[in-house]
Scaffold this motif. Structure first.
Motif, PDB file in Angstrom:
ATOM      1  N   VAL A  52       2.515   1.276  -0.741  1.00  0.00           N
ATOM      2  CA  VAL A  52       3.742   0.527  -0.463  1.00  0.00           C
ATOM      3  C   VAL A  52       3.799  -0.738  -1.328  1.00  0.00           C
ATOM      4  CG1 VAL A  52       4.807  -0.981   1.261  1.00  0.00           C
ATOM      5  CG2 VAL A  52       4.316   1.387   1.822  1.00  0.00           C
ATOM      6  N   GLY A  53       2.648  -1.386  -1.472  1.00  0.00           N
ATOM      7  CA  GLY A  53       2.600  -2.551  -2.356  1.00  0.00           C
ATOM      8  C   GLY A  53       2.991  -2.176  -3.770  1.00  0.00           C
ATOM      9  N   MET A  54       2.496  -1.033  -4.225  1.00  0.00           N
ATOM     10  CA  MET A  54       2.860  -0.552  -5.562  1.00  0.00           C
ATOM     11  C   MET A  54       4.355  -0.277  -5.658  1.00  0.00           C
ATOM     12  SD  MET A  54      -0.343   2.057  -6.167  1.00  0.00           S
ATOM     13  CE  MET A  54       0.450   2.875  -7.546  1.00  0.00           C
ATOM     14  N   ALA A  55       4.894   0.359  -4.626  1.00  0.00           N
ATOM     15  CA  ALA A  55       6.332   0.699  -4.635  1.00  0.00           C
ATOM     16  C   ALA A  55       7.180  -0.565  -4.653  1.00  0.00           C
ATOM     17  CB  ALA A  55       6.674   1.551  -3.407  1.00  0.00           C
ATOM     18  N   ALA A  56       6.715  -1.617  -3.973  1.00  0.00           N
ATOM     19  CA  ALA A  56       7.474  -2.867  -3.941  1.00  0.00           C
ATOM     20  C   ALA A  56       7.477  -3.523  -5.320  1.00  0.00           C
ATOM     21  CB  ALA A  56       6.877  -3.810  -2.892  1.00  0.00           C
ATOM     22  N   VAL A  57       6.324  -3.505  -5.970  1.00  0.00           N
ATOM     23  CA  VAL A  57       6.228  -4.160  -7.280  1.00  0.00           C
ATOM     24  C   VAL A  57       7.098  -3.450  -8.324  1.00  0.00           C
ATOM     25  CG1 VAL A  57       4.699  -4.525  -9.249  1.00  0.00           C
ATOM     26  CG2 VAL A  57       4.014  -5.269  -6.981  1.00  0.00           C
ATOM     27  N   THR A  58       7.057  -2.137  -8.356  1.00  0.00           N
ATOM     28  CA  THR A  58       7.858  -1.442  -9.372  1.00  0.00           C
ATOM     29  C   THR A  58       9.343  -1.657  -9.094  1.00  0.00           C
ATOM     30  OG1 THR A  58       7.503   0.583  -8.088  1.00  0.00           O
ATOM     31  CG2 THR A  58       6.195   0.298 -10.096  1.00  0.00           C
ATOM     32  N   SER A  59       9.695  -1.779  -7.827  1.00  0.00           N
ATOM     33  CA  SER A  59      11.083  -2.097  -7.486  1.00  0.00           C
ATOM     34  C   SER A  59      11.442  -3.485  -8.037  1.00  0.00           C
ATOM     35  CB  SER A  59      11.228  -2.042  -5.958  1.00  0.00           C
ATOM     36  OG  SER A  59      12.432  -2.611  -5.553  1.00  0.00           O
ATOM     37  N   GLU A  60      10.562  -4.447  -7.820  1.00  0.00           N
ATOM     38  CA  GLU A  60      10.832  -5.811  -8.306  1.00  0.00           C
ATOM     39  C   GLU A  60      10.866  -5.860  -9.832  1.00  0.00           C
ATOM     40  OE1 GLU A  60       7.751  -8.129  -6.406  1.00  0.00           O
ATOM     41  OE2 GLU A  60       8.408  -7.399  -4.434  1.00  0.00           O
ATOM     42  N   MET A  61       9.967  -5.108 -10.474  1.00  0.00           N
ATOM     43  CA  MET A  61       9.960  -5.085 -11.943  1.00  0.00           C
ATOM     44  C   MET A  61      11.282  -4.549 -12.471  1.00  0.00           C
ATOM     45  SD  MET A  61       6.104  -3.599 -12.666  1.00  0.00           S
ATOM     46  CE  MET A  61       6.533  -2.916 -14.273  1.00  0.00           C
ATOM     47  N   ALA A  62      11.758  -3.469 -11.872  1.00  0.00           N
ATOM     48  CA  ALA A  62      13.002  -2.847 -12.338  1.00  0.00           C
ATOM     49  C   ALA A  62      14.180  -3.801 -12.119  1.00  0.00           C
ATOM     50  CB  ALA A  62      13.241  -1.532 -11.597  1.00  0.00           C
ATOM     51  N   VAL A  63      14.225  -4.422 -10.948  1.00  0.00           N
ATOM     52  CA  VAL A  63      15.325  -5.342 -10.646  1.00  0.00           C
ATOM     53  C   VAL A  63      15.288  -6.539 -11.609  1.00  0.00           C
ATOM     54  CG1 VAL A  63      16.212  -6.961  -8.916  1.00  0.00           C
ATOM     55  CG2 VAL A  63      15.558  -4.653  -8.232  1.00  0.00           C
ATOM     56  N   GLY A  64      14.107  -7.067 -11.822  1.00  0.00           N
ATOM     57  CA  GLY A  64      13.963  -8.209 -12.718  1.00  0.00           C
ATOM     58  C   GLY A  64      14.449  -7.866 -14.120  1.00  0.00           C
ATOM     59  N   ARG A  83      25.104   0.935  -1.230  1.00  0.00           N
ATOM     60  CA  ARG A  83      24.181   0.683  -2.356  1.00  0.00           C
ATOM     61  C   ARG A  83      24.583  -0.582  -3.103  1.00  0.00           C
ATOM     62  NH1 ARG A  83      23.773   6.365  -2.111  1.00  0.00           N
ATOM     63  NH2 ARG A  83      21.590   6.979  -2.053  1.00  0.00           N
ATOM     64  N   ASN A  84      25.889  -0.806  -3.238  1.00  0.00           N
ATOM     65  CA  ASN A  84      26.327  -2.064  -3.871  1.00  0.00           C
ATOM     66  C   ASN A  84      25.864  -3.257  -3.044  1.00  0.00           C
ATOM     67  OD1 ASN A  84      27.589  -0.672  -5.884  1.00  0.00           O
ATOM     68  ND2 ASN A  84      29.678  -1.041  -5.159  1.00  0.00           N
ATOM     69  N   ILE A  85      26.009  -3.151  -1.723  1.00  0.00           N
ATOM     70  CA  ILE A  85      25.619  -4.264  -0.849  1.00  0.00           C
ATOM     71  C   ILE A  85      24.127  -4.537  -0.983  1.00  0.00           C
ATOM     72  CG2 ILE A  85      25.354  -4.964   1.575  1.00  0.00           C
ATOM     73  CD1 ILE A  85      27.986  -3.468   2.158  1.00  0.00           C
ATOM     74  N   VAL A  86      23.335  -3.463  -0.918  1.00  0.00           N
ATOM     75  CA  VAL A  86      21.886  -3.633  -1.040  1.00  0.00           C
ATOM     76  C   VAL A  86      21.544  -4.266  -2.389  1.00  0.00           C
ATOM     77  CG1 VAL A  86      19.703  -2.368  -1.273  1.00  0.00           C
ATOM     78  CG2 VAL A  86      21.287  -1.774   0.563  1.00  0.00           C
ATOM     79  N   ALA A  87      22.171  -3.751  -3.447  1.00  0.00           N
ATOM     80  CA  ALA A  87      21.825  -4.222  -4.797  1.00  0.00           C
ATOM     81  C   ALA A  87      22.288  -5.659  -5.024  1.00  0.00           C
ATOM     82  CB  ALA A  87      22.438  -3.294  -5.849  1.00  0.00           C
ATOM     83  N   GLU A  88      23.484  -5.982  -4.554  1.00  0.00           N
ATOM     84  CA  GLU A  88      24.032  -7.309  -4.860  1.00  0.00           C
ATOM     85  C   GLU A  88      23.551  -8.374  -3.873  1.00  0.00           C
ATOM     86  OE1 GLU A  88      28.245  -6.519  -5.096  1.00  0.00           O
ATOM     87  OE2 GLU A  88      27.936  -5.145  -6.786  1.00  0.00           O
ATOM     88  N   ARG A  89      23.582  -8.034  -2.575  1.00  0.00           N
ATOM     89  CA  ARG A  89      23.267  -9.087  -1.603  1.00  0.00           C
ATOM     90  C   ARG A  89      21.781  -9.208  -1.316  1.00  0.00           C
ATOM     91  NH1 ARG A  89      27.899  -8.050   2.777  1.00  0.00           N
ATOM     92  NH2 ARG A  89      29.584  -7.600   1.319  1.00  0.00           N
ATOM     93  N   ILE A  90      21.045  -8.117  -1.409  1.00  0.00           N
ATOM     94  CA  ILE A  90      19.601  -8.234  -1.150  1.00  0.00           C
ATOM     95  C   ILE A  90      18.842  -8.444  -2.458  1.00  0.00           C
ATOM     96  CG2 ILE A  90      17.562  -7.156  -0.134  1.00  0.00           C
ATOM     97  CD1 ILE A  90      19.344  -5.525   1.675  1.00  0.00           C
ATOM     98  N   LEU A  91      19.163  -7.628  -3.457  1.00  0.00           N
ATOM     99  CA  LEU A  91      18.392  -7.700  -4.699  1.00  0.00           C
ATOM    100  C   LEU A  91      18.948  -8.730  -5.678  1.00  0.00           C
ATOM    101  CD1 LEU A  91      17.781  -3.868  -5.247  1.00  0.00           C
ATOM    102  CD2 LEU A  91      16.216  -5.555  -4.269  1.00  0.00           C
ATOM    103  N   GLY A  92      20.166  -9.194  -5.425  1.00  0.00           N
ATOM    104  CA  GLY A  92      20.732 -10.229  -6.293  1.00  0.00           C
ATOM    105  C   GLY A  92      21.190  -9.728  -7.658  1.00  0.00           C
ATOM    106  N   LEU A  93      21.488  -8.432  -7.750  1.00  0.00           N
ATOM    107  CA  LEU A  93      21.999  -7.916  -9.023  1.00  0.00           C
ATOM    108  C   LEU A  93      23.463  -8.335  -9.194  1.00  0.00           C
ATOM    109  CD1 LEU A  93      20.290  -4.424  -8.947  1.00  0.00           C
ATOM    110  CD2 LEU A  93      19.913  -6.220 -10.650  1.00  0.00           C
ATOM    111  N   PRO A  94      23.888  -8.543 -10.444  1.00  0.00           N
ATOM    112  CA  PRO A  94      25.249  -9.047 -10.662  1.00  0.00           C
ATOM    113  C   PRO A  94      26.325  -8.028 -10.303  1.00  0.00           C
ATOM    114  CG  PRO A  94      24.168  -8.604 -12.754  1.00  0.00           C
ATOM    115  CD  PRO A  94      23.135  -8.399 -11.703  1.00  0.00           C
ATOM    116  N   LYS A  95      27.469  -8.510  -9.861  1.00  0.00           N
ATOM    117  CA  LYS A  95      28.601  -7.630  -9.579  1.00  0.00           C
ATOM    118  C   LYS A  95      29.092  -7.015 -10.883  1.00  0.00           C
ATOM    119  CE  LYS A  95      30.481  -9.863  -5.454  1.00  0.00           C
ATOM    120  NZ  LYS A  95      30.647  -8.746  -4.527  1.00  0.00           N
ATOM    121  N   GLY A  96      29.626  -5.803 -10.776  1.00  0.00           N
ATOM    122  CA  GLY A  96      30.071  -5.088 -11.979  1.00  0.00           C
ATOM    123  C   GLY A  96      31.380  -5.639 -12.512  1.00  0.00           C
TER     124      GLY A  96
END
Lengths: 326, 395
Positions: free
Chosen positions: A198-210, B382-395
């Motif tokens: 799960v720790g691994m899954a969280a990190v790859t998620s954060e890497m992709a988002v970043g 998915r937009n809500i999760v991506a934008e409000r939780i993950l902070g990805l920019p709106k399209g």
């Protein structure tokens, strides 16, 4: 009922994260690529921090903490992609002398009913550094001395951070536990390994988002495109559902009256392995061409996910236990 | 992390369980899904029983007539109702979960006194007039116009996906009072009595041939200004306040039902001789693991709400995962029936062992397609999760 992390659990996680950042930054972990032996210095640091002993009672040299605490710790180890047989050594702490102190790193193999004519050799990680190999079957646990295993080193393993040895078959050893001991050992191993995944899954998620926030194409961050954004959302969903499952499994081991810990452990391991693999795949995809390079560590998370999953057994077997006990 | 309930929570559970054990067996058979007047009567009478026993709107604020129960008590409450196979909230859904909480917080004392007791007692049924043919996922694009005329609004436009419209007494209605294109800042929240002149209800037939929702056509419907909740043009905020009542418990009943459904599917697999099929076992176990995980996630979301008082964004994560899981669950059940799953009317087994269960599974399967659309499509989630939780920019 309060299923949020307690203050103690949070500070445990914070402490572990700091230890990993200091001891196991990615450059240092990657310096071990291609190694055949454990980084003993790092391993000892983990032992001193109580990674293997934390569930043992005070008088046995432990910290008297529960499985929930262990899950929190292993999530951090997974985030840092710390190499070595961590989960097995932790799970074996009460069973194998020297495991709790880290003096004897322990490996774990599952014995399943032999399939006649199956010609596949068995590959095990870190055999050369092990102080004991445990073989778990439904009816008991056997301990095999590493010298008696006789494995042959395999060069060029999939995961550059997991050295491999080849066995012609799962070896026989000395019985050290009966069916219930085997069940508990395997259950605990599944829970902590699942936490690591799960720790691994969280990190790859954060890497992709970043990366999706900073990588620009068509004059905008690629994370603004729904095709990318939705992949990232799915990564979070997988990591968070698996995380909840792992935490519930860990708490259920500690509080057996709240549910079926064996079912919870198998389900958590299944979802955690799937999340770790799928998120690493998605991380590679979001990084585009860079994701396919050796430089970006996404592939290391994918490869480790596969290595760890093979030790858990196939998805069908994990799912089967849940199906029967649901 | 602690999954054990406190003594107080267990005492609440025991008291509720005892009451349910007493009353649920006395309830008559559930009416047919297509018989709306009977469904209204059944659901509202159950609500009346809850009210008399002190279990109506337990999660509502005390000033609205509720018990101000904690999120954990709400979880226990829903768990026990499901365990006892008590009636679902049914036609009381909009009143109890949307309109009521909104009025409890945003309404005037007069509005609270007028609208809330009838909801809690099961005397009045509400429906929801939010979506429009051209304002679905993009709700802020709604165009139903309300023009002020003295102490009344004159409302003209159309609404869609209005559940229980035919049996509703009132409608929580979002209307455009601002200029065209004013989006979020030009919306007003009105309580519209459904017997006012100018309201036409046209039922929509679903892919399951049921009529669960309708289109509303509003032609110069006059609604008193006193029926406005919140200020004019402040209706978007008023509506969002309702969402802050969500404590992560919205799907507790459905989740527990799905767990039971999986056990039924396992029994069916055994009955039809497919339980030794590795693929069936694999899919069953996978679904079981995911259901367990979502139950864990529910308890996590509830715990978060209990600690912070505000709902986390975990609800979107849950909704996304659960709605898609339900489709796979229903698909597995239907596939186990083979060609016997192709008929709507219940089929008898060839060995005299009774009904095969096809009607129920087909209904579950068809119904599952609405889950990834209603209350925010999976794409919007998915937009809500991506934008409000993950902070990805709106399209």
């Amino acid at each position: 009922m309060d299923f949020e992390l307690s203050d103690d659990e949070r500070s445990l996680a914070d402490g572990m994260r700091r230890l990993c950042e200091g001891r196991f930054p990615m450059e240092r972990v990657r310096a071990g690529e291609g190694r055949r032996a454990l980084d003993t210095e790092g391993w000892s640091a983990l032992a001193e921090a109580g990674v293997f002993s934390l569930r043992l009672a005070d008088e046995e040299g432990g910290a008297d903490l529960g499985t929930a605490a262990a899950a929190v710790v292993f999530e951090e180890l997974g985030r840092a992609l710390v190499p070595g047989p961590l989960a097995a050594t932790h799970a074996a702490a009460g069973l194998v002398k020297g495991a709790a102190t880290g003096d004897r790193p322990v490996g774990l193999l599952r014995r399943t009913p032999p399939v006649p004519g199956d010609p596949r050799p068995v590959l095990v990680g870190d055999l050369g550094s092990l102080g004991a190999l445990l073989v778990v079957a439904d009816d008991g646990v056997e301990l095999v001395e590493p010298d008696a295993v006789g494995g042959a080193p395999v060069e060029g393993g999939l995961d550059p951070l997991t050295p491999l040895w080849r066995l012609e078959a799962v070896p026989r050893g000395t019985p050290v536990g009966d069916g219930p001991v085997a069940e508990a050992l395997w259950r605990d191993f599944l829970v902590v390994e699942a936490a690591f995944l799960v720790g691994m899954a969280a990190v790859t998620s954060e890497m992709a988002v970043g990366y999706a926030k900073v990588r620009r194409q068509f004059d905008r961050p690629i994370g603004s495109f729904q095709a990318v954004k939705h992949m990232c959302a799915d990564m979070l969903v997988r990591a968070e559902t698996a995380r909840a499952a792992v935490h519930a499994a860990a708490v259920t081991v500690d509080q057996p009256d709240v549910g079926d810990a064996v079912r919870a452990a198998h389900g958590a391991a299944l979802l955690a392995a799937q999340a770790a693999e799928a998120n690493a795949r998605a991380c590679i995809q979001v990084h585009g061409g860079m994701g396919f390079t050796w430089e970006v560590p996404a592939h290391l998370y994918l490869k480790r996910a596969i290595v760890l999953w093979r030790a858990l057994g196939p998805a069908t077997r994990l799912a089967d236990v849940v199906a029967e006990r649901f | 992390m602690d999954l054990r309930y406190t003594d107080a929570e267990e005492a609440f559970r025991a008291e509720l369980r005892a009451w349910l054990a007493e009353v649920v067996p006395t309830l008559g058979p559930r009416p047919a899904l297509t018989d709306w007047p009977a469904r209204r009567a059944y659901d509202t009478s159950w609500q009346g029983m809850l009210y008399d026993a002190g279990y109506a709107g337990i999660d509502w604020p005390v000033e609205g007539g509720g018990r101000g129960a904690s999120p954990v008590e709400q979880l226990v409450y829903l768990e026990e109702l499901e365990r006892a196979h008590a009636p679902y909230v049914g036609v009381n859904f909009v009143g109890l979960l949307h309109a009521g909480p909104t009025i409890a917080v945003e309404g005037t004392p007069e509005q609270r006194a007028r609208f809330l007791p009838p909801i809690l007692k099961g005397e009045q049924v509400w429906c929801q007039g939010f979506s429009e043919p051209d304002a679905g996922s993009d709700l802020a694009a709604l165009r139903t116009r309300a023009v002020r005329d003295g102490d009344e609004y004159v409302v003209t436009g159309s609404k869609i996906w209005t559940s229980h419209a035919e049996v509703a007494d009132l409608c929580e209605l979002l209307v455009r009072t601002g200029e065209e294109g004013s989006r979020h800042s030009g919306i007003t929240w009105l309580a519209m009595e459904m017997d006012r002149p100018g309201i036409e209800i046209r039922p929509l037939e679903t892919i399951g041939r049921s009529t669960e929702f309708a289109e509303l056509f509003l032609d110069g419907v006059r609604v008193p200004v006193g029926n406005r909740v919140g200020e004019e043009n402040d209706g978007w905020r008023v509506t969002m306040v309702t969402l802050s009542f969500e404590r992560g418990t919205a799907f507790v009943g459905e989740l527990l039902q799905s767990m039971e459904e999986l056990r039924r599917i396992r029994s069916l697999a055994r009955r039809v001789g497919l339980w030794d099929d590795p693929e069936v076992r694999h899919r069953t176990g996978q679904l079981g693991a995911e259901l367990d995980a979502l139950w864990a996630l529910t308890r996590r979301n509830v715990s978060q709400a209990a600690r912070t008082g505000v709902p986390g964004l975990g609800g979107s994560v849950f909704k996304l995962a659960f709605s898609e899981l339900r489709q796979r669950l229903a698909t597995l059940g239907l596939e186990l029936l083979g060609s016997a799953g192709l008929a709507w009317d219940e089929l008898e087994a060839t060995d005299g062992s009774g009904p095969i269960g096809n009607t129920r599974l087909l209904e579950q399967w068809i119904g599952s397609f609405s889950r990834t659309i209603a209350a925010g499509t999976s794409q919007i989630q998915r937009n809500i999760v991506a934008e409000r939780i993950l902070g990805l920019p709106k399209g």
